[in-house]
Design an enzyme around this catalytic site. Sequence first.
Site, PDB file in Angstrom:
ATOM      1  N   VAL A  92       0.388  -1.373  -0.248  1.00 49.80           N
ATOM      2  CA  VAL A  92      -0.214   0.231  -0.121  1.00 49.80           C
ATOM      3  C   VAL A  92       0.985   0.823  -0.384  1.00 49.80           C
ATOM      4  CG1 VAL A  92      -1.527  -1.043   0.894  1.00 49.80           C
ATOM      5  CG2 VAL A  92      -0.340  -0.220   2.678  1.00 49.80           C
ATOM      6  N   SER A  93       0.568   2.561  -0.668  1.00 49.62           N
ATOM      7  CA  SER A  93       1.179   3.871  -0.192  1.00 49.62           C
ATOM      8  C   SER A  93       1.558   4.343   0.431  1.00 49.62           C
ATOM      9  CB  SER A  93       0.469   4.442  -1.735  1.00 49.62           C
ATOM     10  OG  SER A  93       0.253   3.897  -2.875  1.00 49.62           O
ATOM     11  N   THR A  94       0.665   4.789   1.601  1.00 59.47           N
ATOM     12  CA  THR A  94       0.984   4.920   2.883  1.00 59.47           C
ATOM     13  C   THR A  94       0.667   4.001   4.123  1.00 59.47           C
ATOM     14  OG1 THR A  94      -1.235   5.642   2.877  1.00 59.47           O
ATOM     15  CG2 THR A  94      -0.308   7.330   2.027  1.00 59.47           C
TER      16      THR A  94
END
Length: 188
Positions: free
Chosen positions: A9-11
């Site tokens: 996931v990006s964050t």
Amino acid sequence: MRLFGYARVSTSQQSLDIQIKALKEAGVKPSRIFTDKESGSHTIRAGLDLLRLKVEEGDLILVKKLDRLGRDTGDMIQLIKEFDRLGVAVRFMDDGISTEGEMGKMIVTILSAVAQAERMRILERTNEGRQEAMSKGVRFGRKRSVDRKRVRELHDEGMGATEIAKVMGIARSTVYKVLTTTGDALPV
């Protein structure tokens, strides 16, 4: 052939749960699932690096979606080539494609290029919308939290910038900014 899984996931605020659940349901042992919580815009990620060390010839890496492995077409191609040199195939579960063959590698390359182009179009549309909104007077950023009216009232009562700053709990430069943006000026 051993199964490995990769999820990203990006964050740090996003959850890996859905991806990890899908990988487990596909038969990947929990000890062979590698994860990252950071942008896919670069290929140096702790989970991905560890996965690279663990896989061997004949292994298969499962990834839920194409964009979870990487964002940039060049990086995706480089990763796929790297795994191919190791004799490791990558299968994208939701996309129904795999690097297990020349056609699969070609399709992955094309799809990652299309995905990158779409991200660029989204970014362009977002920026165009932001520019148009700004031209119509929409302001971006956080809301002002300083009571500008009270700053002006205290100034009109004869209070100096340093004293106003102490009373209001704000920086003296903020007091000057409030007063100069409204046309008022402090005596020197």
